[in-house]
Structures are given as structure tokens and as C-alpha cells.
Design an enzyme around this catalytic site. Structure first.
Site, PDB file in Angstrom:
ATOM      1  N   SER A 104       0.834  -1.201   0.000  1.00 44.84           N
ATOM      2  CA  SER A 104       0.000   0.000   0.000  1.00 44.84           C
ATOM      3  C   SER A 104       0.874   1.259   0.000  1.00 44.84           C
ATOM      4  O   SER A 104       1.638   1.476  -0.933  1.00 44.84           O
ATOM      5  CB  SER A 104      -0.958  -0.058   1.193  1.00 44.84           C
ATOM      6  OG  SER A 104      -1.960   0.929   1.106  1.00 44.84           O
ATOM      7  N   ASP A 154     -10.235  -4.301  -4.928  1.00 49.22           N
ATOM      8  CA  ASP A 154      -9.610  -3.254  -4.130  1.00 49.22           C
ATOM      9  C   ASP A 154     -10.057  -1.878  -4.635  1.00 49.22           C
ATOM     10  O   ASP A 154      -9.750  -1.484  -5.756  1.00 49.22           O
ATOM     11  CB  ASP A 154      -8.083  -3.377  -4.237  1.00 49.22           C
ATOM     12  CG  ASP A 154      -7.338  -2.460  -3.283  1.00 49.22           C
ATOM     13  OD1 ASP A 154      -7.968  -1.593  -2.670  1.00 49.22           O
ATOM     14  OD2 ASP A 154      -6.106  -2.627  -3.155  1.00 49.22           O
ATOM     15  N   HIS A 185      -8.055  -5.061  -0.571  1.00 45.04           N
ATOM     16  CA  HIS A 185      -6.827  -4.372  -0.197  1.00 45.04           C
ATOM     17  C   HIS A 185      -6.025  -5.144   0.843  1.00 45.04           C
ATOM     18  O   HIS A 185      -4.933  -4.746   1.215  1.00 45.04           O
ATOM     19  CB  HIS A 185      -7.171  -2.978   0.334  1.00 45.04           C
ATOM     20  CG  HIS A 185      -6.006  -2.024   0.315  1.00 45.04           C
ATOM     21  ND1 HIS A 185      -5.424  -1.586  -0.869  1.00 45.04           N
ATOM     22  CD2 HIS A 185      -5.295  -1.443   1.323  1.00 45.04           C
ATOM     23  CE1 HIS A 185      -4.424  -0.763  -0.581  1.00 45.04           C
ATOM     24  NE2 HIS A 185      -4.314  -0.666   0.729  1.00 45.04           N
TER      25      HIS A 185
END
Length: 218
Positions: A104, A154, A185
Site C-alpha cells: 500500500s 480493491d 486491499h
């Protein structure tokens, strides 16, 4: 930049495996990706870094605008600082150019490192990443490799943006691949398997020895 400027944990190895630079996601810390890395690259030396930015009490590697948009000048500044930190860590701990493993926000700063400091990393595993910078970056990534791994559902880092990042890295000369997994995610066992297989395809054929850790906090 001083090595003591960022909290980090160094996992040394007596073997010859390429080191991993672990960069956590928003709300994580230097320990977040250690189990993942140990499962994907058992015995590899690791430099796990804690982000220095707090957003609502959650640690990150670079700040965002209040509406969530990236601030290019902030991304560049933080990437430059992290590059200087990695250089200092290499001098202190005596390891070669690392391969980044980021999730991320950590994957985004890792991608920025590749684009802004192409000689710093040998490559990167970019989990749930999006393009960190707009426009063309003056990178020369021939000989570097990367894999971008997106989650099919996601909404934070959608697969279309993962594809855009892969194309950006490819245009700069990197050997880059994009994979989409049936998840959101979150990280899954499939991510570990994919990372392990991808690392194995570039294995150096050297077995690693016992691993120890060293924690450093600023």
C-alpha cells in the site's frame, strides 16, 4: 540523513541472499511485513523501516492532501530522505542493493524510490500499489525488475492503477509484471505464494544462514 533518523529493524543473515527493504502500509510499523517476508524469502536479510509521517495517528511514509490526493513534492522529499537512509544503512550494516517489499503506502514509496533513485534498488514487490508520481520520471530502470500485485475488488488501489504503474515502470526500462488476485486491499496467502515464486525465479542459488535482528529507534 542519519541512520538514527528513522526507526527500523535490521535482520542480518550469514548467507548470501539479497536483502529486502520492508515498507509497511498506512497504520503499520516496521514489524508489519516481517512475517510475510519470512514466509516468502526465508532466511533473507531484511531492513524493516517505520514511516515517519502520522496521519490521524496512523504511520505512513509520506503525507497526503486532506482529500487523499498525493502531494508530488512531498513524495519526492520523502523518497529522497528514504534513499539517503538506505545508503546510510548499507554502510552501517554492510549489505548490497536491496529489493523492496512494500504494501500500500509502502509500495507507493518503493515505486517512487525506483523512479527517482533507479540505482538504489535491484527491484521491488509492490503490493496494492498505485502510481506515486504524475508525469515522466527521469529513471533508467534497465536491469531492474518489479512485480505489481493488485486486488480484484480493491477500491483503494484498483487494478487499473496497478496496470498504470506497471506500464510506467516498463516504459522506464524495468522488467515489470502485473498480477491481479481475487481479493481486496488485504494481503492473502496468495500474495505470499506469488512473492515467493517471483523471488525464486531470480534466486541466486545461495542458502542463507541463521537470522538475527537489531532494533533501532530514533
Amino acid at each position: 540523513m542519519s541512520l538514527d533518523s528513522l526507526a527500523h529493524r535490521w535482520y542480518a543473515s550469514e548467507g548470501g541472499r539479497s536483502p529486502l527493504l520492508l515498507l509497511h502500509g498506512t497504520g503499520g510499523d516496521e514489524d508489519e511485513l516481517v512475517p510475510f517476508a519470512q514466509a516468502a524469502a526465508s532466511g533473507a536479510p531484511m531492513l524493516a523501516v517505520r514511516g515517519a509521517v502520522s496521519e490521524g495517528g496512523k504511520l505512513r511514509h509520506f503525507a497526503r492532501h486532506p482529500d487523499g490526493r498525493f502531494d508530488s513534492s512531498e513524495v519526492v522529499r520523502r523518497a529522497d530522505e528514504l534513499a539517503a537512509f538506505v545508503a546510510a544503512a548499507r554502510d552501517r550494516y554492510g549489505f548490497g542493493p536491496p529489493l523492496a517489499l512494500g504494501f500500500s503506502n509502502g509500495a507507493n514509496i518503493a515505486a517512487a524510490l525506483m523512479l527517482l533513485h533507479p540505482a538504489l534498488l535491484t527491484g521491488a514487490i509492490l503490493l496494492r500499489a498505485v502510481p506515486p508520481l504524475t508525469g515522466s520520471a527521469p529513471a533508467a530502470l534497465v536491469g531492474r525488475r518489479a512485480v505489481v500485485v493488485s486486488g480484484e475488488t480493491d477500491s483503494i488501489a484498483p487494478p487499473a492503477l496497478g496496470a498504470d504503474l506497471t506500464l510506467c515502470l516498463t516504459k522506464q526500462g524495468a522488467e515489470a509484471a502485473h498480477h491481479v488476485l481475487p481479493c481486496g486491499h488485504d494481503l492473502t496467502a496468495a500474495d505470499v505464494t506469488l512473492a515467493r515464486d517471483w523471488l525464486g525465479s531470480f534466486a541466486e542459488g545461495v542458502s542463507a544462514g541463521p537470522v538475527s535482528s537489531h532494533l533501532n529507534r530514533p
